[in-house]
Design a protein around this motif. Sequence first.
Motif, PDB file in Angstrom:
ATOM      1  N   ILE A   1       0.956  -1.712  -0.292  1.00 13.13           N
ATOM      2  CA  ILE A   1       0.080  -0.245   0.149  1.00 13.13           C
ATOM      3  C   ILE A   1       0.672   1.446  -0.183  1.00 13.13           C
ATOM      4  CG2 ILE A   1      -1.317   1.792   1.216  1.00 13.13           C
ATOM      5  CD1 ILE A   1      -2.617  -1.747   2.769  1.00 13.13           C
ATOM      6  N   PHE A   2       2.129   1.207   0.598  1.00 15.37           N
ATOM      7  CA  PHE A   2       2.667   2.521   1.165  1.00 15.37           C
ATOM      8  C   PHE A   2       3.400   2.255  -0.843  1.00 15.37           C
ATOM      9  CE2 PHE A   2       7.527   4.182   1.413  1.00 15.37           C
ATOM     10  CZ  PHE A   2       7.443   5.376   1.250  1.00 15.37           C
ATOM     11  N   ARG A   3       3.935   1.242  -0.935  1.00 16.74           N
ATOM     12  CA  ARG A   3       4.453   1.649  -2.060  1.00 16.74           C
ATOM     13  C   ARG A   3       3.514   1.527  -3.453  1.00 16.74           C
ATOM     14  NH1 ARG A   3       6.896  -3.866  -0.958  1.00 16.74           N
ATOM     15  NH2 ARG A   3       9.027  -3.630  -0.137  1.00 16.74           N
ATOM     16  N   TYR A   4       2.362   1.329  -3.665  1.00 18.83           N
ATOM     17  CA  TYR A   4       1.240   1.930  -4.759  1.00 18.83           C
ATOM     18  C   TYR A   4       1.366   3.309  -4.546  1.00 18.83           C
ATOM     19  CZ  TYR A   4      -2.489   1.874  -6.857  1.00 18.83           C
ATOM     20  OH  TYR A   4      -3.735   2.801  -8.029  1.00 18.83           O
ATOM     21  N   GLU A   5       1.607   4.242  -3.297  1.00 18.37           N
ATOM     22  CA  GLU A   5       0.870   5.710  -3.354  1.00 18.37           C
ATOM     23  C   GLU A   5       2.480   6.366  -3.419  1.00 18.37           C
ATOM     24  OE1 GLU A   5      -1.256   7.525  -2.421  1.00 18.37           O
ATOM     25  OE2 GLU A   5      -2.796   5.495  -1.850  1.00 18.37           O
ATOM     26  N   GLN A   6       3.841   5.845  -3.236  1.00 16.09           N
ATOM     27  CA  GLN A   6       5.089   5.807  -3.630  1.00 16.09           C
ATOM     28  C   GLN A   6       5.051   6.289  -4.916  1.00 16.09           C
ATOM     29  OE1 GLN A   6       8.559   3.539  -2.605  1.00 16.09           O
ATOM     30  NE2 GLN A   6       9.633   5.234  -1.617  1.00 16.09           N
ATOM     31  N   LEU A   7       4.631   5.398  -5.711  1.00 14.53           N
ATOM     32  CA  LEU A   7       3.805   5.340  -6.402  1.00 14.53           C
ATOM     33  C   LEU A   7       3.576   6.715  -7.955  1.00 14.53           C
ATOM     34  CD1 LEU A   7       5.376   3.775  -9.702  1.00 14.53           C
ATOM     35  CD2 LEU A   7       3.670   1.807  -9.604  1.00 14.53           C
ATOM     36  N   ILE A   8       2.389   6.735  -7.392  1.00 15.97           N
ATOM     37  CA  ILE A   8       1.915   7.115  -7.071  1.00 15.97           C
ATOM     38  C   ILE A   8       2.337   9.260  -7.384  1.00 15.97           C
ATOM     39  CG2 ILE A   8      -0.247   9.111  -6.915  1.00 15.97           C
ATOM     40  CD1 ILE A   8      -1.717   6.261  -6.427  1.00 15.97           C
ATOM     41  N   CYS A   9       3.276   8.834  -6.264  1.00 12.68           N
ATOM     42  CA  CYS A   9       3.872  10.086  -6.414  1.00 12.68           C
ATOM     43  C   CYS A   9       5.254  10.625  -7.124  1.00 12.68           C
ATOM     44  CB  CYS A   9       4.859  10.345  -4.882  1.00 12.68           C
ATOM     45  SG  CYS A   9       4.256  10.336  -3.413  1.00 12.68           S
ATOM     46  N   TYR A  10       6.159   8.909  -7.298  1.00  9.47           N
ATOM     47  CA  TYR A  10       7.029   9.657  -8.027  1.00  9.47           C
ATOM     48  C   TYR A  10       6.349   9.937  -9.590  1.00  9.47           C
ATOM     49  CZ  TYR A  10      10.865   7.554  -5.181  1.00  9.47           C
ATOM     50  OH  TYR A  10      11.501   7.110  -4.925  1.00  9.47           O
ATOM     51  N   LEU A  11       5.004   9.159 -10.040  1.00 13.95           N
ATOM     52  CA  LEU A  11       4.343   9.416 -11.390  1.00 13.95           C
ATOM     53  C   LEU A  11       4.869  11.117 -11.615  1.00 13.95           C
ATOM     54  CD1 LEU A  11       3.197   8.998 -13.722  1.00 13.95           C
ATOM     55  CD2 LEU A  11       1.075   8.246 -13.011  1.00 13.95           C
ATOM     56  N   GLN A  12       3.463  11.279 -10.691  1.00 16.42           N
ATOM     57  CA  GLN A  12       3.918  12.966 -10.424  1.00 16.42           C
ATOM     58  C   GLN A  12       4.897  13.956 -10.326  1.00 16.42           C
ATOM     59  OE1 GLN A  12       0.355  12.786  -7.508  1.00 16.42           O
ATOM     60  NE2 GLN A  12      -0.693  12.849  -9.324  1.00 16.42           N
ATOM     61  N   LEU A  13       6.298  13.401  -9.513  1.00 14.37           N
ATOM     62  CA  LEU A  13       7.232  14.262  -9.527  1.00 14.37           C
ATOM     63  C   LEU A  13       8.429  14.099 -10.852  1.00 14.37           C
ATOM     64  CD1 LEU A  13       7.683  14.016  -5.892  1.00 14.37           C
ATOM     65  CD2 LEU A  13       6.699  15.492  -6.944  1.00 14.37           C
ATOM     66  N   ARG A  14       7.640  13.034 -11.885  1.00 16.70           N
ATOM     67  CA  ARG A  14       8.100  13.031 -12.830  1.00 16.70           C
ATOM     68  C   ARG A  14       9.952  11.651 -12.855  1.00 16.70           C
ATOM     69  NH1 ARG A  14       6.487  14.498 -17.338  1.00 16.70           N
ATOM     70  NH2 ARG A  14       8.146  14.527 -18.812  1.00 16.70           N
ATOM     71  N   GLN A  15       9.885  11.581 -12.300  1.00 16.69           N
ATOM     72  CA  GLN A  15      11.456  10.576 -11.369  1.00 16.69           C
ATOM     73  C   GLN A  15      10.598   8.741 -11.904  1.00 16.69           C
ATOM     74  OE1 GLN A  15      11.191  11.445  -7.049  1.00 16.69           O
ATOM     75  NE2 GLN A  15      11.571  13.237  -7.505  1.00 16.69           N
ATOM     76  N   PHE A  16      10.900   9.224 -13.163  1.00 14.25           N
ATOM     77  CA  PHE A  16      10.247   7.456 -13.484  1.00 14.25           C
ATOM     78  C   PHE A  16      11.179   6.676 -13.479  1.00 14.25           C
ATOM     79  CE2 PHE A  16       9.188  11.055 -17.214  1.00 14.25           C
ATOM     80  CZ  PHE A  16       7.020  11.337 -16.153  1.00 14.25           C
ATOM     81  N   ASP A  17      12.366   6.694 -13.552  1.00 10.60           N
ATOM     82  CA  ASP A  17      12.656   5.509 -13.148  1.00 10.60           C
ATOM     83  C   ASP A  17      12.993   4.602 -11.446  1.00 10.60           C
ATOM     84  OD1 ASP A  17      14.579   5.792 -15.601  1.00 10.60           O
ATOM     85  OD2 ASP A  17      16.424   6.806 -14.752  1.00 10.60           O
ATOM     86  N   GLU A  18      12.398   5.953 -11.229  1.00  6.51           N
ATOM     87  CA  GLU A  18      12.129   5.325  -9.497  1.00  6.51           C
ATOM     88  C   GLU A  18      10.736   4.927  -9.350  1.00  6.51           C
ATOM     89  OE1 GLU A  18      13.158   8.478 -10.168  1.00  6.51           O
ATOM     90  OE2 GLU A  18      15.108   8.991  -8.807  1.00  6.51           O
ATOM     91  N   ALA A  19      10.279   5.443 -10.204  1.00  5.41           N
ATOM     92  CA  ALA A  19       8.258   5.644 -10.741  1.00  5.41           C
ATOM     93  C   ALA A  19       8.807   3.769 -10.889  1.00  5.41           C
ATOM     94  CB  ALA A  19       7.790   5.813 -11.478  1.00  5.41           C
ATOM     95  N   ILE A  20       9.543   3.370 -12.067  1.00  2.00           N
ATOM     96  CA  ILE A  20       9.990   1.676 -12.354  1.00  2.00           C
ATOM     97  C   ILE A  20      10.330   0.948 -11.681  1.00  2.00           C
ATOM     98  CG2 ILE A  20      11.315  -0.144 -14.188  1.00  2.00           C
ATOM     99  CD1 ILE A  20      10.016   3.218 -16.312  1.00  2.00           C
ATOM    100  N   ALA A  21      10.982   1.233 -10.713  1.00  2.65           N
ATOM    101  CA  ALA A  21      12.050   0.760  -9.706  1.00  2.65           C
ATOM    102  C   ALA A  21      10.780   0.029  -8.540  1.00  2.65           C
ATOM    103  CB  ALA A  21      13.317   1.321  -8.908  1.00  2.65           C
ATOM    104  N   THR A  22      10.304   0.618  -7.937  1.00  2.00           N
ATOM    105  CA  THR A  22       9.050   0.871  -7.345  1.00  2.00           C
ATOM    106  C   THR A  22       7.888   0.201  -8.025  1.00  2.00           C
ATOM    107  OG1 THR A  22       9.427   2.627  -6.155  1.00  2.00           O
ATOM    108  CG2 THR A  22       7.208   1.960  -5.575  1.00  2.00           C
TER     109      THR A  22
END
Length: 236
Positions: free
Chosen positions: A2-23
Amino acid sequence: NIFRYEQLICYLQLRQFDEAIATADLCLKQLEEGTFNWFKLYELYFLVHMHSGCYACAVGKLKVAMEHPAFFKLPENIQETWKIFEAYTYFLEMIGHLAHHDQEGQQHNVFRMNKFLNEMQVFSKDKQGMNVPILVLEILMAVVKKQYSELIDRLEAIDKYRRRYLNNPDMERTNLFLKMLLQLPKSGFQKAPILHKTQSYFKDLEAIPIEMANQAHEIEIIPYEKLWEIVLDLLE
């Protein structure tokens, strides 16, 4: 997860795509394939690729989800979400941003807007949610096909819709983008006057980045700034 899912949304909106894919990859290892949460994660994975401009990667994720045997067991709103995603990939294919073929190497059938709209039974009622990308797509498809007279008639209804449902701070990005699209017929679908009339709207849009907006993260399947760039290119 659940935490990682929310973290993934944050990475998406911050355009931190590498971190989003890793998550996303980390989450996938701990989710059972074909479960509800697995499909929800793939939605985010799809959006990450669409926002980063890796459209072929997005299509890959879309195929994995929509061709899974459990897809048609999903609630209707989840199925509609994926159909909207698929429609945007058809749009990208039509404008040459995506080579999209089936296994036999043949291009997909012609996208039929009316059929697509008739299938949107749930989200047609979601006035401040996923009905928004449906309306945007309707305009985009009309511009691609140069159906200008039909679009002029449709935009009047969309302007009323915007005033009624989207005129609040949470939907400001969408409100501004629709205002920009509404300038198309007022400028005769000519690029130079459109740029002049939408300059202030575009500046206001840039001043409210996605991560600062309160709208649902999935509304912008392609960021409005990029979509506006595409619209202008179609008018050249």
